[in-house]
Design a protein around this motif. Structure first.
Motif, short mmCIF file in Angstrom:
data_model
loop_
_atom_site.label_atom_id
_atom_site.label_comp_id
_atom_site.label_asym_id
_atom_site.label_seq_id
_atom_site.Cartn_x
_atom_site.Cartn_y
_atom_site.Cartn_z
N LEU A 208 0.81 -1.34 0.01
CA LEU A 208 0.05 -0.07 -0.10
C LEU A 208 0.73 1.07 0.12
O LEU A 208 0.51 2.23 -0.78
N MET A 209 1.91 1.10 0.92
CA MET A 209 2.83 2.44 0.93
C MET A 209 3.74 2.48 -0.37
O MET A 209 3.95 3.73 -0.73
N ASP A 210 3.88 1.32 -0.94
CA ASP A 210 4.47 1.47 -2.26
C ASP A 210 3.70 2.20 -3.33
O ASP A 210 4.20 2.90 -4.22
N GLU A 211 2.39 1.85 -3.17
CA GLU A 211 1.42 2.79 -4.19
C GLU A 211 1.36 4.27 -4.04
O GLU A 211 1.37 5.15 -4.75
N TYR A 212 1.40 4.50 -2.68
CA TYR A 212 1.07 5.91 -2.22
C TYR A 212 2.62 6.57 -2.65
O TYR A 212 2.51 7.63 -2.89
N SER A 213 3.64 5.95 -2.66
CA SER A 213 4.91 6.53 -3.23
C SER A 213 4.80 6.95 -4.70
O SER A 213 5.52 7.85 -4.85
N LYS A 215 2.28 8.16 -5.82
CA LYS A 215 1.31 9.29 -5.79
C LYS A 215 2.10 10.73 -5.09
O LYS A 215 2.02 11.76 -5.69
N TYR A 216 2.72 10.16 -4.17
CA TYR A 216 3.61 11.18 -3.35
C TYR A 216 5.23 10.80 -3.45
O TYR A 216 5.48 10.45 -2.27
N PRO A 217 5.84 10.98 -4.52
CA PRO A 217 7.14 10.53 -4.55
C PRO A 217 8.30 11.20 -3.71
O PRO A 217 9.11 10.71 -3.48
N GLU A 218 7.66 12.56 -3.45
CA GLU A 218 9.01 13.08 -2.64
C GLU A 218 9.07 12.82 -1.06
O GLU A 218 10.06 13.06 -0.52
N TYR A 219 8.22 12.01 -0.63
CA TYR A 219 8.14 11.42 0.73
C TYR A 219 8.73 9.87 0.87
O TYR A 219 8.78 9.63 2.03
N ASP A 220 9.31 9.51 -0.29
CA ASP A 220 10.08 8.12 -0.23
C ASP A 220 9.30 7.06 0.68
O ASP A 220 9.99 6.35 1.24
N LYS A 230 14.79 10.67 7.83
CA LYS A 230 15.37 12.08 7.63
C LYS A 230 14.85 12.81 6.25
O LYS A 230 14.41 13.87 6.04
N LYS A 231 14.58 11.94 5.14
CA LYS A 231 14.12 12.31 3.95
C LYS A 231 12.72 12.47 3.80
O LYS A 231 12.33 13.59 3.37
#
Length: 258
Positions: A208-213, A215-220, A230-231
């Protein structure tokens, strides 16, 4: 001993050996070829590891075996993943194992690599009698707090099963259900059913978090699963919170205008 057997053929033969008492170990122990000796040592180590895995797994079936011996067949293990992240839902799973479940490497998901968790997740789904997932979104977490949201997600996982379990083994929580509960501290390392649930929940949430990534790539998210790396914190500070962030969590509050 057939010294004409090639090393590759010997390895193929050795791969079919399932016990250390097999004559092949004695027959080839004095073979002068280095490849033969390396193959023998590797297979001995593999079989020793498998035997230890079996013994450790039987310890993790202590509670299930106790109830099975009392004639109780439907025992659900329940666990959660994702109480600590700053983003995403908390995910729970419930698993009911059969008496003959023999996937010995099933253990606390935190002790397994991502590759092994994925492999075991597929095997658990194939062999389990029943399994289900429960989810509490970040909005629910913000509304009722993470502890209560976890209880809600665990209750949903139990209710989503196709049967009503006679016993629920849960990792140190108290679920709002009428079923008899056994609460174990570090239950994911003590009960095979809870271990299996921890694996399913972890694999589901990571995907699920891979899929969210995407959509929101900045948050890694595909590397941190929503935890405050940190990122991730830098992205929060620079871009603010996304719709999946837990706005009641202090790091999110501190780094955004919420």
């Amino acid at each position: 001993m057939n010294n004409k057997l090639s090393i590759n053929d010997f390895k193929k033969l050795l791969s079919k050996v399932t016990t250390l008492s097999d004559d092949i170990f004695n027959d080839y122990k004095n073979d002068s070829r280095k490849g033969i000796q390396v193959a023998l040592k590797q297979r001995i180590n593999q079989l020793n590891y498998l035997e230890k895995s079996k013994m450790d797994f039987q310890k993790r079936l202590k509670y299930e075996n106790h109830f099975w011996n009392e004639g109780i067949n439907y025992i659900a293990g329940v666990d959660e993943v994702g109480r600590g992240p700053l983003a995403g839902p908390v995910v729970t799973a419930a698993v009911v194992l059969p008496h003959d479940f023999n996937v010995y490497e099933v253990n606390d998901s935190k002790k397994l690599s991502p590759k092994k968790r994925l492999e075991l997740s597929k095997m658990i789904k194939q062999k389990a009698l029943y399994y289900s997932i429960g989810i509490a979104s970040n909005k629910i977490i913000d509304k009722i707090n993470i502890y209560e949201a976890t209880r809600v997600a665990m209750k949903d996982a139990i209710n989503n099963l196709d049967i009503n379990p006679e016993i629920v083994i849960v990792d140190a929580m108290n679920i709002d259900i009428s079923n008899k509960q056994v609460r174990l501290i570090k239950g994911d390392a003590k009960s095979a059913s809870v271990s299996a649930a921890s694996i399913l929940a972890k694999v589901y949430r990571d995907h699920l978090m891979d899929e969210y990534s995407k959509k929101y790539p900045e948050y890694d998210f595909n590397h941190n699963a929503g935890y405050g790396t940190k990122k991730h914190l830098q992205a929060l500070s620079e871009y603010g919170a996304t719709p999946i962030h837990r706005k009641s969590f202090k790091p999110v509050l501190d780094l955004t205008n919420y």
